[in-house]
Structure formats: C-alpha cells, structure tokens
Design a protein around this motif. Structure first.
Motif, PDB file in Angstrom:
ATOM      1  N   GLN A  26       0.887  -1.286   0.078  1.00 30.50           N
ATOM      2  CA  GLN A  26      -0.043  -0.090  -0.065  1.00 30.50           C
ATOM      3  C   GLN A  26       0.911   1.297  -0.087  1.00 30.50           C
ATOM      4  O   GLN A  26       1.668   1.364   0.937  1.00 30.50           O
ATOM      5  N   PRO A  27       0.831   2.140  -1.008  1.00 25.82           N
ATOM      6  CA  PRO A  27       1.641   3.231  -1.046  1.00 25.82           C
ATOM      7  C   PRO A  27       2.025   4.165   0.173  1.00 25.82           C
ATOM      8  O   PRO A  27       3.109   4.711   0.234  1.00 25.82           O
ATOM      9  N   ASP A  28       0.884   4.257   0.871  1.00 32.77           N
ATOM     10  CA  ASP A  28       0.978   5.084   2.051  1.00 32.77           C
ATOM     11  C   ASP A  28       1.793   4.516   3.421  1.00 32.77           C
ATOM     12  O   ASP A  28       1.905   5.058   4.465  1.00 32.77           O
ATOM     13  N   VAL A  29       1.959   3.232   3.325  1.00 32.45           N
ATOM     14  CA  VAL A  29       2.198   2.559   4.290  1.00 32.45           C
ATOM     15  C   VAL A  29       3.869   2.642   4.510  1.00 32.45           C
ATOM     16  O   VAL A  29       4.522   2.240   3.477  1.00 32.45           O
ATOM     17  N   LYS A  30       4.275   2.926   5.466  1.00 36.29           N
ATOM     18  CA  LYS A  30       5.888   3.254   5.661  1.00 36.29           C
ATOM     19  C   LYS A  30       6.443   2.084   6.310  1.00 36.29           C
ATOM     20  O   LYS A  30       7.709   2.096   6.456  1.00 36.29           O
ATOM     21  N   GLY A  31       5.860   1.392   7.092  1.00 35.66           N
ATOM     22  CA  GLY A  31       6.189   0.095   7.855  1.00 35.66           C
ATOM     23  C   GLY A  31       5.261  -0.631   8.336  1.00 35.66           C
ATOM     24  O   GLY A  31       3.939  -0.144   8.609  1.00 35.66           O
ATOM     25  N   CYS A  32       5.458  -1.868   8.564  1.00 33.92           N
ATOM     26  CA  CYS A  32       4.204  -2.823   9.122  1.00 33.92           C
ATOM     27  C   CYS A  32       4.992  -3.915  10.042  1.00 33.92           C
ATOM     28  O   CYS A  32       6.112  -4.185   9.624  1.00 33.92           O
ATOM     29  N   TYR A  33       4.048  -4.704  10.802  1.00 31.78           N
ATOM     30  CA  TYR A  33       4.428  -5.608  11.360  1.00 31.78           C
ATOM     31  C   TYR A  33       3.297  -6.417  11.724  1.00 31.78           C
ATOM     32  O   TYR A  33       2.160  -5.785  12.220  1.00 31.78           O
ATOM     33  N   VAL A  34       3.143  -7.731  11.672  1.00 31.38           N
ATOM     34  CA  VAL A  34       2.002  -8.818  11.810  1.00 31.38           C
ATOM     35  C   VAL A  34       2.296  -9.821  12.742  1.00 31.38           C
ATOM     36  O   VAL A  34       3.278 -10.436  12.662  1.00 31.38           O
ATOM     37  N   GLY A  35       1.513  -9.882  13.725  1.00 31.63           N
ATOM     38  CA  GLY A  35       1.577 -10.909  14.825  1.00 31.63           C
ATOM     39  C   GLY A  35       0.049 -11.425  15.082  1.00 31.63           C
ATOM     40  O   GLY A  35      -0.876 -11.229  14.400  1.00 31.63           O
TER      41      GLY A  35
END
Length: 173
Positions: A26-35
């Motif tokens: 997604q272009p507006d996402v700068k970082g993510c983490y999934v748990g």
C-alpha cells in the motif's frame, strides 16, 4: 520485512510474511508488522502499520482486494513508530493492543439490545464499543464466532438466522 512465519488459525495455515508484504505494498504504508494474539474467541491476526493519515478502514478495504478472508487481520493498528529493544528489533511486548473505544450511545429497542449483547459476549468486547456502524468482522469476528452468534440469537429469539446472513449484513444497523 520480517521473515516468513507460519501460524495456524481456525484450521488455516497462514504465512504472516505474506500479510506483511501485502500491507507494505500500500503506497501510504511506511512500515508494518503482523503478529498473532490470543483472545477469548481464539487467536487473531493483528497488524500494526506506520501510515501517516492512512485510516485503518481505508487500509482494510485495500487489503480486501488482495488477501483471502482467512488472511485478513482482525485488527489494524496505526502507530507512529515501532518500539525497539536494545538490539534494534521491534519490541513486540510494547506494541499497543487494539483499543475498544466506546461509541456514541444510541437508543436501542429490545431486539437491538439482544443483538448488541450477543455480539459483545461472543466477541469479548464491551457492549459500549458496539454502535450502529459497528462491523462484526472488524470487531474481531470470524466464521466460527459468526456461527456462535447466530446460534445464541436463534436460541434467545426463536429465529432461524444463518451465519451467511451475518456475512451478507455484517454491520449492526
């Protein structure tokens, strides 16, 4: 992104890395983490993301076109930055859990109160967090909880509600 990490939720084997990759696209996402976190209704996928100005509902709609339902995070939590441990890795113990924010109180008839109370019980959320715009699946619901909610409503109302109906009409109002 973190390396692939496979979990089993409601009988499905899910690669958390695949979810992270979809969110990161997604272009507006700068970082993510999934748990994954344990909740009374079972394990749930939780995704934290850095996306200034990106509403969780916008990200959810974007992901719905890219991920199968069993891979959709139950909760999307926007954050400003990831808490890091002394090794510079994400400190999972300091990531915020989703908030159960109270919604504006609404006047409900007897049927509305019964439905709200069943949802609250099945989803293990306070009844005050369920409003007219609440979405069963965005509150952490899934197919097994939908079946349980329908069974409880059928028992108390003497109706024949099917889980399919909740999938077709997942909003409270």
């Amino acid at each position: 992104m973190a390396g692939d990490f496979q979990v089993k939720i409601r009988g499905f084997r899910i690669e958390l890395g695949d979810i992270e990759n979809a969110i990161a696209e997604q272009p507006d996402v700068k970082g993510c983490y999934v748990g994954v976190f344990d909740r009374p209704g079972g394990k749930a996928i939780l995704a934290w993301y850095i996306g200034p100005g990106l509403a969780a509902e916008v990200l959810r709609a974007w992901l719905a076109a890219r991920l199968p339902q069993d891979m959709m995070p139950a909760f999307l939590v926007p954050i400003e930055s990831f808490p890091l441990n002394i090794s510079g890795k994400i400190d999972r113990t300091r990531l915020p859990l989703p908030e159960n924010k109270p919604v504006e109180a609404i006047a409900l008839d007897e049927l509305g109160v019964q439905i709200r109370d069943v949802w609250a019980n099945v989803l293990s959320v306070p009844a005050t967090t369920i409003g007219v715009n609440s979405h069963f699946f965005h509150l952490g619901g899934h197919s097994l909880l939908a079946a349980l909610a329908c069974n409880r409503l059928n028992a108390s109302l003497g109706s024949a509600l099917r889980p399919k109906t909740l999938f077709e009409h997942p909003c409270f109002a």
